[in-house]
Design a protein around this motif. Structure first.
Motif, PDB file in Angstrom:
ATOM      1  N   VAL A  50      44.573  37.858  30.267  1.00 35.82           N
ATOM      2  CA  VAL A  50      44.315  37.944  31.696  1.00 35.82           C
ATOM      3  C   VAL A  50      42.803  37.965  31.917  1.00 35.82           C
ATOM      4  N   LEU A  51      42.350  37.280  32.954  1.00 37.25           N
ATOM      5  CA  LEU A  51      40.930  37.297  33.301  1.00 37.25           C
ATOM      6  C   LEU A  51      40.690  38.283  34.439  1.00 37.25           C
ATOM      7  N   HIS A  52      39.465  38.747  34.568  1.00 32.38           N
ATOM      8  CA  HIS A  52      39.111  39.748  35.584  1.00 32.38           C
ATOM      9  C   HIS A  52      37.947  39.246  36.431  1.00 32.38           C
ATOM     10  N   GLY A  53      37.571  40.024  37.425  1.00 31.05           N
ATOM     11  CA  GLY A  53      36.429  39.686  38.271  1.00 31.05           C
ATOM     12  C   GLY A  53      36.744  38.522  39.196  1.00 31.05           C
ATOM     13  N   LYS A  54      35.862  37.524  39.214  1.00 27.59           N
ATOM     14  CA  LYS A  54      36.062  36.359  40.075  1.00 27.59           C
ATOM     15  C   LYS A  54      37.309  35.572  39.696  1.00 27.59           C
ATOM     16  N   TRP A  55      37.732  35.663  38.452  1.00 30.62           N
ATOM     17  CA  TRP A  55      38.895  34.934  37.965  1.00 30.62           C
ATOM     18  C   TRP A  55      40.164  35.779  38.015  1.00 30.62           C
ATOM     19  N   LYS A  56      40.192  36.786  38.857  1.00 26.10           N
ATOM     20  CA  LYS A  56      41.374  37.632  39.003  1.00 26.10           C
ATOM     21  C   LYS A  56      42.589  36.753  39.314  1.00 26.10           C
ATOM     22  N   GLN A  57      43.720  37.073  38.764  1.00 25.29           N
ATOM     23  CA  GLN A  57      44.994  36.354  38.891  1.00 25.29           C
ATOM     24  C   GLN A  57      45.011  35.051  38.099  1.00 25.29           C
ATOM     25  N   HIS A  58      44.069  34.855  37.207  1.00 25.65           N
ATOM     26  CA  HIS A  58      44.063  33.703  36.314  1.00 25.65           C
ATOM     27  C   HIS A  58      44.221  34.196  34.881  1.00 25.65           C
ATOM     28  N   ARG A  59      44.583  33.278  33.984  1.00 27.46           N
ATOM     29  CA  ARG A  59      44.716  33.581  32.572  1.00 27.46           C
ATOM     30  C   ARG A  59      43.952  32.528  31.786  1.00 27.46           C
ATOM     31  N   SER A  60      43.662  32.822  30.534  1.00 25.83           N
ATOM     32  CA  SER A  60      43.010  31.825  29.683  1.00 25.83           C
ATOM     33  C   SER A  60      43.675  31.816  28.316  1.00 25.83           C
ATOM     34  N   SER A  61      43.645  30.631  27.694  1.00 29.11           N
ATOM     35  CA  SER A  61      44.138  30.443  26.336  1.00 29.11           C
ATOM     36  C   SER A  61      43.104  29.629  25.584  1.00 29.11           C
ATOM     37  N   ARG A  62      42.875  29.992  24.326  1.00 31.64           N
ATOM     38  CA  ARG A  62      41.900  29.262  23.524  1.00 31.64           C
ATOM     39  C   ARG A  62      42.511  27.973  22.989  1.00 31.64           C
ATOM     40  N   LEU A  63      41.716  26.916  23.058  1.00 31.74           N
ATOM     41  CA  LEU A  63      42.133  25.632  22.498  1.00 31.74           C
ATOM     42  C   LEU A  63      41.357  25.309  21.227  1.00 31.74           C
ATOM     43  N   GLY A  64      40.341  26.060  20.968  1.00 27.46           N
ATOM     44  CA  GLY A  64      39.509  25.854  19.794  1.00 27.46           C
ATOM     45  C   GLY A  64      38.452  26.935  19.748  1.00 27.46           C
ATOM     46  N   ALA A  65      37.451  26.734  18.887  1.00 27.55           N
ATOM     47  CA  ALA A  65      36.394  27.733  18.768  1.00 27.55           C
ATOM     48  C   ALA A  65      35.570  27.839  20.048  1.00 27.55           C
ATOM     49  N   GLN A  67      36.422  25.709  23.229  1.00 27.95           N
ATOM     50  CA  GLN A  67      37.149  25.349  24.444  1.00 27.95           C
ATOM     51  C   GLN A  67      38.296  26.310  24.727  1.00 27.95           C
ATOM     52  N   GLN A  68      38.533  26.493  26.028  1.00 30.62           N
ATOM     53  CA  GLN A  68      39.709  27.250  26.454  1.00 30.62           C
ATOM     54  C   GLN A  68      40.203  26.671  27.762  1.00 30.62           C
ATOM     55  N   VAL A  69      41.473  26.894  28.030  1.00 26.08           N
ATOM     56  CA  VAL A  69      42.074  26.426  29.265  1.00 26.08           C
ATOM     57  C   VAL A  69      42.239  27.624  30.182  1.00 26.08           C
ATOM     58  N   ILE A  70      41.854  27.455  31.440  1.00 30.53           N
ATOM     59  CA  ILE A  70      42.012  28.504  32.448  1.00 30.53           C
ATOM     60  C   ILE A  70      43.123  28.044  33.385  1.00 30.53           C
ATOM     61  N   TYR A  71      44.098  28.912  33.599  1.00 30.55           N
ATOM     62  CA  TYR A  71      45.252  28.548  34.423  1.00 30.55           C
ATOM     63  C   TYR A  71      45.740  29.750  35.200  1.00 30.55           C
ATOM     64  N   ARG A  72      46.643  29.492  36.129  1.00 30.38           N
ATOM     65  CA  ARG A  72      47.290  30.577  36.855  1.00 30.38           C
ATOM     66  C   ARG A  72      48.758  30.235  37.045  1.00 30.38           C
ATOM     67  N   VAL A  73      49.564  31.264  37.147  1.00 26.06           N
ATOM     68  CA  VAL A  73      51.000  31.109  37.365  1.00 26.06           C
ATOM     69  C   VAL A  73      51.260  31.331  38.843  1.00 26.06           C
ATOM     70  N   VAL A  74      51.944  30.373  39.473  1.00 26.99           N
ATOM     71  CA  VAL A  74      52.177  30.415  40.913  1.00 26.99           C
ATOM     72  C   VAL A  74      53.658  30.572  41.186  1.00 26.99           C
TER      73      VAL A  74
END
Length: 93
Positions: A50-65, A67-74
């Protein structure tokens, strides 16, 4: 089953990704479609969090060392909206 929607700028970002990261992103989308965000948490390599601050309600997953993908569930339909693929840069654009 889960739907994955990508922001329009993701298409441009994907073209610039290294091949290894692109393959991992495609695998990430397959996992989300089949088992949803809960399936990502079961695979330790993605470091889904889970991300915090400005990215509240978003999540992130690592794609490599780097890169990461930032997404949210709606909604209850489990709609996953991919917002960005970034090199650990959390500033909002």
């Amino acid at each position: 089953m889960c739907e994955v929607y990508e922001h329009q700028r993701i298409g441009r970002l994907v073209r610039r990704l290294p091949l290894e990261v692109l393959r991992r992103y495609e695998k990430w989308k397959d996992i989300v479609r089949i088992s949803g965000p809960a399936g990502l948490r079961l695979i330790k390599g993605f470091h889904d969090e889970v991300l915090h601050g400005k990215w509240k309600q978003h999540r992130s997953s690592r794609l490599g060392a780097k890169q990461q993908v930032i997404y949210r569930v709606v909604g209850r339909e489990i709609l996953v909206e991919v917002v960005d693929i970034t090199a650990h840069d959390y500033r909002r654009k």
